[in-house]
Design an enzyme around this catalytic site. Structure first.
Site, PDB file in Angstrom:
ATOM      1  CE  LYS A  34      36.835 -35.785   7.018  1.00  0.00           C
ATOM      2  NZ  LYS A  34      35.700 -36.371   6.289  1.00  0.00           N
ATOM      3  N   GLY A  35      41.017 -31.908   6.065  1.00  0.00           N
ATOM      4  CA  GLY A  35      40.484 -30.577   6.283  1.00  0.00           C
ATOM      5  C   GLY A  35      39.319 -30.335   5.352  1.00  0.00           C
ATOM      6  CG  PHE A  37      38.950 -26.628   0.737  1.00  0.00           C
ATOM      7  CD1 PHE A  37      37.767 -26.572   0.034  1.00  0.00           C
ATOM      8  CD2 PHE A  37      39.164 -25.708   1.751  1.00  0.00           C
ATOM      9  CE1 PHE A  37      36.819 -25.610   0.321  1.00  0.00           C
ATOM     10  CE2 PHE A  37      38.228 -24.740   2.040  1.00  0.00           C
ATOM     11  CZ  PHE A  37      37.039 -24.686   1.326  1.00  0.00           C
ATOM     12  CG  ASP A 169      44.208 -20.336  10.797  1.00  0.00           C
ATOM     13  OD1 ASP A 169      43.491 -20.079  11.785  1.00  0.00           O
ATOM     14  OD2 ASP A 169      44.008 -21.315  10.058  1.00  0.00           O
TER      15      ASP A 169
END
Length: 941
Positions: A34-35, A37, A169
């Protein structure tokens, strides 16, 4: 994507899956990450079962800017098709969520790989890598691995630059890893992954034996021409370029700084600059004044240090340019200090190119990439017809590419991107399994061969025409025998792919049965489009495909190379043990005609729709389907139990060879180093002996498991046919009891499938260990490969396994059964550990029943056509070589009956003891009650 536990502070809404278990054509399995959002789930395609990653974003938690980033990521990913960029298969939007269906990367991200670098030996997909390129304590990755990953990352960045993209990124957490192409194509345990295009799982750079890197997470990416500047603060501070940290305008060179930090971390195991926030990080970068220092304990080549320092320049003007970076010798040159297994093997490419048809450009590109991947050189572009699914190799503008409506769901059945595999030479069966020569994604074939869509539904590709075109000879080969020529001629008639046939049959049948009774099959047959009959070639179950009408003309010879001595040794052991335990001798010629291993899981029965009940399943009486299901369930369980007993015996040998068995429970870590050194105590002779014994026992267990699946196949075929007919038993079929039995059979079949795959993997490990140990023996040792050139040369294109005389599964199993029975008898007389005695007796019975195993015991007796000499000869050979004589069977059966009698007496004894104990307890309770009645009571009755 690495598994991560959900935070306890997460709301139930965040933990909830986005839909009721399905998103479009995909089924959601479990959360794997999970991140900030989004949650990431593993999923699988409803039809093929291929794995995907599902990134689910809850729209209510996104502001306008984040929504723009998300839709920007979707727009970018739809246009990108490159082997080293995570592809977007599909995008499914609901009222509450946006679900991105993406490529699944089994090994997680690069940060986890670096963190667990000293424990790679414990993971099946990285074990060979850790042995070839060991990692010293407190050091980074081996430089070969570092250069390999850098080449693949550079390939992805070069593709992005051609489309004027800047990622913004780049960090280890966004560099996802897949098992190496060689691992996926040679190990049945490798997971089947949905590919986005024909070459999405085929590396464009690096080594095919090392994990494949893919760049992911384009949430911050944007189109940025080389003359433009951006000024948005984004990305991860630890890997941000200083110009971004200073809130200055920046260009695509910001990605080069991030590449430098990732390269430094791979080489040393730690990032170049550590800080708690971006202000402190910028201060440390400025204080270093471009003096990048490496830890003393890290071994980094000067060439790699120079590249890192060129990338980590504070001033983007002084930083190395993209052109110089892509042309740097570390990127374009060969990787030094390669292991001998990874050294490039010269191939006559020019000869192939001159005779290759024009329509096979994509295949030549693939060959070129593989040839150059060994040296680490990027493939040179080749012109070919454009396709929205293909990786652009000319200089494209990604925004101008418009993918097809379902382009993201392109799926390559062959497993390595093209849907085409080189056909291997047909191999004659040998005394022991041999290494498969196919270069096939076996995990993909295992679960999708029976469900593969028709060829007409696959997106047209120029490479598809190669399947029907004659292949030109590239180099002279030695003459083939008549049998090999005939087998190859028949194989070339079929437009199918060579696969691990038995593994496919087991997994495909298990998948079919698992859907019952939730959905009634629409056909009376099990669909096996891509499976054929063939000879066994390895313990992993790989077989050469051939037409069904081509009958097997040869049989596995016994493992012993000297049948006389083996028979004598077995007979003597059986007679001595029988005399000690039971007081009578077994026939001296017992097991003289047996095979060990038997004809490994002889080809799945050539009777997809049998017209009569199987001999073992039916006793000739007219019974209801419920009774028949009961007999089938019991029969399958019996064979599975016998295999489990043999498997347990093999595990005893295996755990001595591999003290810590390969297990996914440990992931990439968790195994103490001191335990890995236990196997060093074994001598070479002991290792060879244990490996031989474990191998034949595993193969025996596989044959028993295959028999269980054969019975299940017959039952399933008959069940499917009855479900599609208006038989008089339709009411009984739908009864609760029938459904319960079907569910029971399904559970047993799923267990068999799991055990079958596990045994295949362990058998391959043991086989490789045996070959390695035999090579290390002195050359004058009887087991050294040089002393068996005749036997080894008979295995075409594979590395044969030669076993010592006297090694057979039946002998080992018989000795083990006698030993367990004797131990149980002694303990029974002494009244010690009676429950253990019961287990020993039961195990001995099952093991002796497995010794009696015959390849055709469980199959229907098929008539021999009087018009077919081949069938008559085949039946005669089978009767002469595969079955025991009636005298042999009677001797073993008599032994089984005697052990059963001992077991029955023991159970009566245990029952009597149990009743006596219960009676004693009841007497004590009654005495206490009587004494309690005489005592005064404070509460009225």
């Amino acid at each position: 994507m690495a598994d991560r536990q959900l935070s306890s502070a997460s709301s139930s809404r965040r933990q909830k899956q986005p839909t009721d278990g399905a998103v479009g054509q995909f089924v959601i399995d479990k959360e794997i990450g999970k991140g900030s959002f989004a949650q990431v789930y593993s999923g699988r395609h409803k039809v093929t079962g291929a794995l995907v990653a599902i990134k689910s974003v809850e729209l209510s938690r996104l502001n306008k800017k984040l929504k723009e980033n998300l839709y920007g990521e979707i727009k970018i990913l739809k246009t990108l098709r490159h082997p080293h960029i995570v592809a977007l298969h599909d995008c499914v939007e609901s009222a509450t969520h946006i679900n991105l269906i993406m490529e699944y990367c089994e090994l997680g991200d690069l940060s986890l790989f670096i963190k667990k670098r000293e424990k790679l030996i414990t993971h099946s997909a990285t074990r060979d890598i850790a042995r070839r390129y060991p990692i010293e304590h407190n050091q980074g990755l081996h430089e070969v691995i570092t250069r390999h990953f850098l080449k693949q990352l550079a390939s992805a960045l070069k593709f992005l630059r051609e489309g004027n993209f800047v990622h913004r990124d780049v960090k280890p957490q966004n560099l996802l890893l897949l098992p190496s192409p060689l691992f996926r194509e040679t190990h049945h345990s490798a997971k089947q992954i949905l590919s986005a295009s024909y070459d999405s799982l085929m590396p464009a750079a690096g080594l095919p034996s090392l994990p494949m890197l893919k760049l992911a997470d384009f949430g911050f990416a944007r189109v940025l021409p080389s003359t433009s500047l951006a000024e948005t603060l984004c990305g991860s501070p630890l890997y941000m370029a200083p110009e971004i940290l200073r809130y200055e305008r920046y260009d695509a060179k910001a990605d080069l700084w991030s590449v430098g930090t990732v390269l430094y971390e791979m080489a040393t195991g730690r990032p170049p600059f550590r800080a708690g926030n971006h202000v402190e990080l910028l201060r440390k970068i400025e204080a270093a004044e471009d003096q990048v220092k490496f830890p003393r304990e890290s071994v980094v080549s000067p060439e790699l240090k120079s590249l890192v320092r060129a990338l980590l320049k504070r001033n983007p003007v002084e930083r190395i340019s993209f052109a110089d970076f892509f042309n740097h010798t570390v990127i374009t040159g060969p990787i030094p200090n390669l292991h001998e297994d990874d050294l490039p093997k010269p191939e006559p490419q020019q000869v192939k190119e001159t005779v290759r048809p024009e329509g096979s450009l994509s295949l030549s590109r693939r060959d070129s990439q593989r040839g150059k991947a060994a040296t680490g050189v990027l493939s040179s572009p080749r012109p070919r017809p454009s396709s929205p699914l293909a990786t652009p190799i000319e200089k494209p503008n990604p925004l101008e590419q418009v993918p097809g409506p379902r382009a993201g769901l392109s799926y390559s059945p062959a497993g390595d991107g093209l849907g085409i595999t080189r056909r291997p030479a047909v191999q004659p069966s040998t005394s022991a399994p041999a290494r498969p020569v196919m270069y096939v994604d076996r995990s993909r074939a295992n679960s999708t061969a029976s469900q593969r869509p028709p060829r007409e539904s696959i997106v047209p590709d120029p490479s598809q025409t190669l399947a029907s075109q004659p292949r030109p000879k590239s180099r002279p080969t030695k003459p083939l025998t008549e049998e090999e020529k005939a087998a190859q001629d028949v194989a070339l008639e079929r437009d199918y792919i060579f696969i691990d046939k038995k593994g496919v049959e087991v997994n495909a049948l298990a998948d079919q049965i698992s859907m019952y009774p939730q959905s009634v099959p629409k056909s009376g047959q099990i669909v096996r489009r891509a499976t054929q009959q063939g000879h066994p070639t390895s313990t992993t179950g790989a077989v050469s495909a051939r037409n069904n009408h081509l009958r097997q003309g040869s049989y596995d010879k016994p493992l012993s190379s000297s049948p006389g001595s083996t028979t004598s040794a077995i007979s003597k052991a059986i007679q001595d043990a029988s005399l000690r335990l039971f007081g009578f001798n077994v026939a001296p010629h017992l097991l003289s005609k047996g095979q060990s291993p038997p004809q490994i899981y002889s080809p799945f029965p050539a009777y997809p729709t049998p017209s009569a009940p199987a001999g073992l399943i039916s006793d000739g009486k007219h019974t209801t389907p419920v009774d028949e299901d009961s007999r089938v369930a019991q029969c399958i369980e019996d064979w599975a139990t016998r295999s489990d007993v043999v498997y347990g015996f093999a595990e005893v040998k295996y755990k001595q060879l591999v003290p810590l068995a390969p297990s996914m429970d440990y992931g990439l870590g968790g195994v103490p180093a001191d335990k890995m050194e236990e196997e060093d105590g074994l001598t070479l002779e002991a290792t060879v002996s244990l490996s031989e014994e474990a191998l034949v026992l595993y193969v025996k267990a596989l044959s028993l498991l295959a028999k269980s699946m054969d019975i299940a196949s017959l039952w399933w075929t008959r069940k499917s046919r009855s479900d599609n007919s208006n038989s008089i038993h339709s009411a009984a079929r739908d009864s609760v009891n029938s459904q319960a039995l079907a569910l029971k059979i399904n559970r047993v079949v799923q267990w068999i499938r799991s055990r079958f795959n596990e045994v295949l993997e362990k058998a391959e490990i043991v086989r490789l260990k045996l070959i390695e140990a035999q090579k290390q023996l002195p050359e004058d040792h009887p087991s050294h490969p040089s002393n068996h050139q005749t036997e080894v040369s008979s295995v075409t294109g594979a590395e044969g396994v030669i076993l010592s005389p006297g090694i057979s599964a039946e002998k080992l199993m018989y000795d083990r059964a006698v030993e367990m029975s004797r131990t149980a008898a002694i303990n029974e007389i002494a009244s010690e550990d009676l429950p253990g005695c019961e287990i020993f007796y039961s195990t001995a019975i099952r093991m002796l029943e497995a010794v009696l195993d015959s390849d055709d015991d469980h199959l229907p007796k098929r008539r021999i056509s009087t018009s077919s000499r081949d069938e008559k000869a085949e039946a005669a050979v089978r009767e002469d070589t595969s079955e025991m004589s009636s005298e042999d069977k009677q001797s073993i059966q008599k032994m089984i009956q005697m052990v059963k009698a001992r077991l029955a007496n023991l159970q009566k004894k245990m029952l009597a003891i149990s009743r006596a104990q219960q009676q004693q307890q009841q007497d004590i309770i009654s005495v206490r009650r009587r004494s309690g009645e005489m005592a005064p009571r404070s509460v009225p009755v």
